[in-house]
Design a protein around this motif. Sequence first.
Motif, PDB file in Angstrom:
ATOM      1  N   MET A  17     -41.454 -24.436  17.342  1.00 20.99           N
ATOM      2  CA  MET A  17     -40.446 -25.240  18.016  1.00 20.99           C
ATOM      3  C   MET A  17     -39.175 -24.437  18.248  1.00 20.99           C
ATOM      4  SD  MET A  17     -42.097 -27.822  18.553  1.00 20.99           S
ATOM      5  CE  MET A  17     -40.842 -28.829  19.269  1.00 20.99           C
ATOM      6  N   ILE A  18     -38.868 -23.571  17.284  1.00 20.24           N
ATOM      7  CA  ILE A  18     -37.652 -22.766  17.419  1.00 20.24           C
ATOM      8  C   ILE A  18     -37.825 -21.788  18.572  1.00 20.24           C
ATOM      9  CG2 ILE A  18     -36.162 -21.101  16.258  1.00 20.24           C
ATOM     10  CD1 ILE A  18     -37.113 -22.425  13.606  1.00 20.24           C
ATOM     11  N   ILE A  19     -38.984 -21.122  18.599  1.00 24.58           N
ATOM     12  CA  ILE A  19     -39.234 -20.154  19.668  1.00 24.58           C
ATOM     13  C   ILE A  19     -39.249 -20.858  21.016  1.00 24.58           C
ATOM     14  CG2 ILE A  19     -40.901 -18.531  20.616  1.00 24.58           C
ATOM     15  CD1 ILE A  19     -41.797 -17.991  17.747  1.00 24.58           C
ATOM     16  N   PHE A  20     -39.929 -22.001  21.049  1.00 21.76           N
ATOM     17  CA  PHE A  20     -40.055 -22.729  22.312  1.00 21.76           C
ATOM     18  C   PHE A  20     -38.684 -23.165  22.827  1.00 21.76           C
ATOM     19  CE2 PHE A  20     -41.040 -26.540  24.832  1.00 21.76           C
ATOM     20  CZ  PHE A  20     -41.964 -25.988  25.697  1.00 21.76           C
ATOM     21  N   GLY A  21     -37.899 -23.750  21.925  1.00 25.41           N
ATOM     22  CA  GLY A  21     -36.561 -24.197  22.312  1.00 25.41           C
ATOM     23  C   GLY A  21     -35.700 -23.043  22.779  1.00 25.41           C
ATOM     24  N   GLY A  22     -35.781 -21.922  22.049  1.00 28.16           N
ATOM     25  CA  GLY A  22     -35.011 -20.744  22.417  1.00 28.16           C
ATOM     26  C   GLY A  22     -35.427 -20.212  23.773  1.00 28.16           C
ATOM     27  N   LEU A  23     -36.741 -20.241  24.001  1.00 27.90           N
ATOM     28  CA  LEU A  23     -37.283 -19.753  25.270  1.00 27.90           C
ATOM     29  C   LEU A  23     -36.750 -20.586  26.431  1.00 27.90           C
ATOM     30  CD1 LEU A  23     -39.318 -17.561  26.062  1.00 27.90           C
ATOM     31  CD2 LEU A  23     -41.081 -19.311  26.069  1.00 27.90           C
ATOM     32  N   VAL A  24     -36.748 -21.907  26.235  1.00 25.08           N
ATOM     33  CA  VAL A  24     -36.252 -22.789  27.290  1.00 25.08           C
ATOM     34  C   VAL A  24     -34.783 -22.477  27.574  1.00 25.08           C
ATOM     35  CG1 VAL A  24     -35.748 -25.165  27.925  1.00 25.08           C
ATOM     36  CG2 VAL A  24     -37.867 -24.634  26.752  1.00 25.08           C
ATOM     37  N   ALA A  25     -33.990 -22.373  26.508  1.00 22.65           N
ATOM     38  CA  ALA A  25     -32.556 -22.124  26.684  1.00 22.65           C
ATOM     39  C   ALA A  25     -32.331 -20.789  27.389  1.00 22.65           C
ATOM     40  CB  ALA A  25     -31.864 -22.143  25.333  1.00 22.65           C
ATOM     41  N   LEU A  26     -33.055 -19.767  26.934  1.00 23.81           N
ATOM     42  CA  LEU A  26     -32.893 -18.431  27.504  1.00 23.81           C
ATOM     43  C   LEU A  26     -33.262 -18.421  28.986  1.00 23.81           C
ATOM     44  CD1 LEU A  26     -32.352 -15.413  26.663  1.00 23.81           C
ATOM     45  CD2 LEU A  26     -34.823 -15.172  26.626  1.00 23.81           C
ATOM     46  N   LEU A  27     -34.413 -19.044  29.297  1.00 23.40           N
ATOM     47  CA  LEU A  27     -34.873 -19.015  30.685  1.00 23.40           C
ATOM     48  C   LEU A  27     -33.941 -19.792  31.597  1.00 23.40           C
ATOM     49  CD1 LEU A  27     -38.696 -19.152  30.277  1.00 23.40           C
ATOM     50  CD2 LEU A  27     -37.419 -17.530  31.639  1.00 23.40           C
ATOM     51  N   LEU A  28     -33.375 -20.890  31.088  1.00 24.27           N
ATOM     52  CA  LEU A  28     -32.486 -21.674  31.928  1.00 24.27           C
ATOM     53  C   LEU A  28     -31.255 -20.867  32.313  1.00 24.27           C
ATOM     54  CD1 LEU A  28     -32.676 -25.283  30.521  1.00 24.27           C
ATOM     55  CD2 LEU A  28     -33.527 -24.421  32.689  1.00 24.27           C
ATOM     56  N   ILE A  29     -30.894 -19.903  31.452  1.00 24.59           N
ATOM     57  CA  ILE A  29     -29.754 -19.056  31.775  1.00 24.59           C
ATOM     58  C   ILE A  29     -30.181 -17.919  32.696  1.00 24.59           C
ATOM     59  CG2 ILE A  29     -28.019 -17.499  30.802  1.00 24.59           C
ATOM     60  CD1 ILE A  29     -28.298 -19.251  28.205  1.00 24.59           C
ATOM     61  N   VAL A  30     -31.274 -17.230  32.305  1.00 23.15           N
ATOM     62  CA  VAL A  30     -31.667 -16.022  33.028  1.00 23.15           C
ATOM     63  C   VAL A  30     -32.399 -16.352  34.323  1.00 23.15           C
ATOM     64  CG1 VAL A  30     -32.914 -13.860  32.857  1.00 23.15           C
ATOM     65  CG2 VAL A  30     -31.856 -14.828  30.839  1.00 23.15           C
ATOM     66  N   ARG A  31     -33.329 -17.301  34.237  1.00 19.59           N
ATOM     67  CA  ARG A  31     -34.094 -17.684  35.426  1.00 19.59           C
ATOM     68  C   ARG A  31     -34.097 -19.198  35.542  1.00 19.59           C
ATOM     69  NH1 ARG A  31     -36.926 -13.562  37.668  1.00 19.59           N
ATOM     70  NH2 ARG A  31     -38.000 -15.046  38.974  1.00 19.59           N
ATOM     71  N   PRO A  32     -33.078 -19.752  36.174  1.00 15.18           N
ATOM     72  CA  PRO A  32     -32.929 -21.209  36.174  1.00 15.18           C
ATOM     73  C   PRO A  32     -34.096 -21.945  36.813  1.00 15.18           C
ATOM     74  CG  PRO A  32     -31.259 -20.147  37.546  1.00 15.18           C
ATOM     75  CD  PRO A  32     -31.964 -19.073  36.807  1.00 15.18           C
ATOM     76  N   ARG A  33     -34.859 -21.292  37.650  1.00 18.54           N
ATOM     77  CA  ARG A  33     -36.012 -21.984  38.237  1.00 18.54           C
ATOM     78  C   ARG A  33     -37.323 -21.421  37.708  1.00 18.54           C
ATOM     79  NH1 ARG A  33     -34.724 -25.699  41.956  1.00 18.54           N
ATOM     80  NH2 ARG A  33     -36.697 -25.723  43.057  1.00 18.54           N
ATOM     81  N   GLY A  34     -37.279 -20.852  36.497  1.00 23.67           N
ATOM     82  CA  GLY A  34     -38.502 -20.472  35.812  1.00 23.67           C
ATOM     83  C   GLY A  34     -39.023 -19.097  36.170  1.00 23.67           C
ATOM     84  N   LEU A  35     -40.121 -18.718  35.485  1.00 29.63           N
ATOM     85  CA  LEU A  35     -40.673 -17.383  35.696  1.00 29.63           C
ATOM     86  C   LEU A  35     -41.209 -17.226  37.113  1.00 29.63           C
ATOM     87  CD1 LEU A  35     -42.518 -16.972  32.282  1.00 29.63           C
ATOM     88  CD2 LEU A  35     -40.491 -15.740  33.041  1.00 29.63           C
ATOM     89  N   LEU A  36     -42.043 -18.164  37.532  1.00 31.09           N
ATOM     90  CA  LEU A  36     -42.600 -18.082  38.890  1.00 31.09           C
ATOM     91  C   LEU A  36     -41.724 -18.926  39.812  1.00 31.09           C
ATOM     92  CD1 LEU A  36     -46.397 -18.542  38.058  1.00 31.09           C
ATOM     93  CD2 LEU A  36     -45.260 -16.437  38.706  1.00 31.09           C
TER      94      LEU A  36
END
Lengths: 249, 319, 143
Positions: free
Chosen positions: B263-282
Amino acid sequence: MLDLQAVSKHFGGVRAVDGVDLTVARGQILGLIGPNGSGKSTIVNLICGLFPLTSGRIVYNGADIADLPPHARVTMGIARTFQNIRLFGQLTVWQNLWVAQNSSEQRKQNFLKRWLGGSRSAREEIDRTLEFFDLAHKRDELAGNLAFGEQRRLEFARALSAKPALLLLDEPAAGMNAEEIDQLDGRIRRMRQDGITVLLIEHHVELVMSVADRIAVLNFGQKIAEGTPAAVQANPVVREAYLGTAAAA
Amino acid sequence: MDDYLIGVLSNIGVISFIALSAYLLLLTGEISFGQQAFFAIGAYAAGIATALWGWPLALALVWGAAIGGAAAVLVGIPTLRLHGLYFAIATLAFAEMVRILFELFRYQITIDGELVGPDGADGFRNIRYIFDNNIDAFQFLLLIYALLAVVLLGFVLLERSRLGVIFRMIGEDETLAGLQGVSIAHHKVLAAGISGALAGIGGGLYAHLTTYVEPRIFDVMLGVHSLAYGLIGGLGTALGPLLGVLIDIGVLESIRALSGYRMIIFGGLVALLLIVRPRGLLDENVVHKIGRFWRRISPWARRPGLNTGNRNNLTGGRP
Amino acid sequence: MRSIICTAAAIAMLALCGLEGAHAQVRAKAGVTCKPGTEKLQYDCIIKLANSKTNEPLSGLTLTVGADMPSMPAAHNVRPVGAAEDQEKGTYKARIVLEMYGDWALRLDLSGPVRDRVVKRLRFERDRVGETTPARAPGRHRH
């Protein structure tokens, strides 16, 4: 064709547009000028339905359209461009035109064709529009990746794809160089030849004087003058409110 | 195939449906925290249909999808007037309401001397269709992926169609979409209905996969995850949310060393991606580049032929 | 494009039709008692399987025990373990390792002569295993 009758729009205490009467005759190019904040863009927004009126009537082809939602007004033939370019940046150039395309022919197409790619003639029409605006080579590019000038042209192309009877141009020359303004001048003239009625809002006085049949001048939300370009230019009230300050600057 | 692998793959497949359902709404620019409600409705409806009424599975799944879609349309009509945060809160409230209603929902009948049916907070057990009909786990896995393939094909068609373009337009700039002659309200309700039906199919499959459901399965965690899958995987293509599911359940869940911190990794991943790639990887740009690359290297790709029509007959002269 | 749609639809229909099989009539019921094992999060469970109608013990089955956390579907699925049958007929023993304390749904998958699944909900705590808490009671497990 379009008749604004005592149209007012107040934002709180600010009277952005205050009792303006304006008539655009069919086939005419009406220029609308005025200093910053005089209510020009608000009038465009009122005509295409982005805000409700405070009071007054907007009559289009004999019907009061003031209560219709924006999309209904588009299907009646009113299209516009924006002062600050608004495109669908995540869609391709082609897709931007595809949805805007609103020809009677397209409405006749069978369901599958219409929703999956459009008919051949509809596709060809888009390709023609793209070539006309010198965008054919950018057909599959995302609109957000285009250069500024290309985006302006695409916005123009999109407005024309709707096959409008009335086109509202909100400062189309903003940010353009002399050569581009020249091209724009030509395009607006040819739209009149095609029978499109144009309401042109523009800061660039030379362009308006050159293409407009009639000019209306706004100041502080009120219409202070209207007439032929020459008459407006000679009008002392206008000179003081607008051209005069420009000349002095 | 190993039972555990079949189990994980089945889960990935089933959760993909609710991820796609949230993705469709994300396309139209709406953030829904309530898709688990339609998943729940689909699960109960399909489960009741096979376990209590003796319907065949195919019909039950269609029924679950229909009920899920209808519920979504009914909820969508009033809530889609709301925007952003207000819409998110309204969907969340609705979903919690549905969950609590299922805690009170009792509808049991006696079949072969046993009480079967939803029993409030104790859940709905013995949705035994796959056992009564000798369907093994691998066959059910194939069924899940066959349906998922059909749905993905639908998304491929959608992305190419005018409707798909309209959904994306509404998501990007609702006002501007209206100015292209698009009725925003109709299309939003349509999107809500389709996404409700997708979640409903997923729920029906889930109920028959696990053979039991209970209200607390459908709490807000499920909704948040389904939303996050699209945001992680990307909003440029329907494969985006699937990638999100794969990352979450496939990778994070399967690596035992990570599982406690998932859950920690998942939550962190979501937060990180929303900053770096706001519309996701693809996101749209990546998808567009891949598409262009594909057109360049593929001999079969349709080349956009410039037509030979008179280039000047649009307005009758040279630019 | 149309042919692809038709093919895919046909495959889906076939898959659905292929699933309509014969009915297996024997249903199982299970009694499960678990107690904490020697290591953290490890539990030893005794499972008694019986025919739900005749109460005859079900012997000679392959039993696997998995666990799901209802508050997070499709995740936290603990790798299923095999259960070995004891001397006593219909009694099986399994040792499971969970990921965290809380309410779990034990999934008993029976295969062999009888194919069935029984789900048992239990609350696993550090020092005991008991009934699950009511769904809305305070103190229920949350992430």
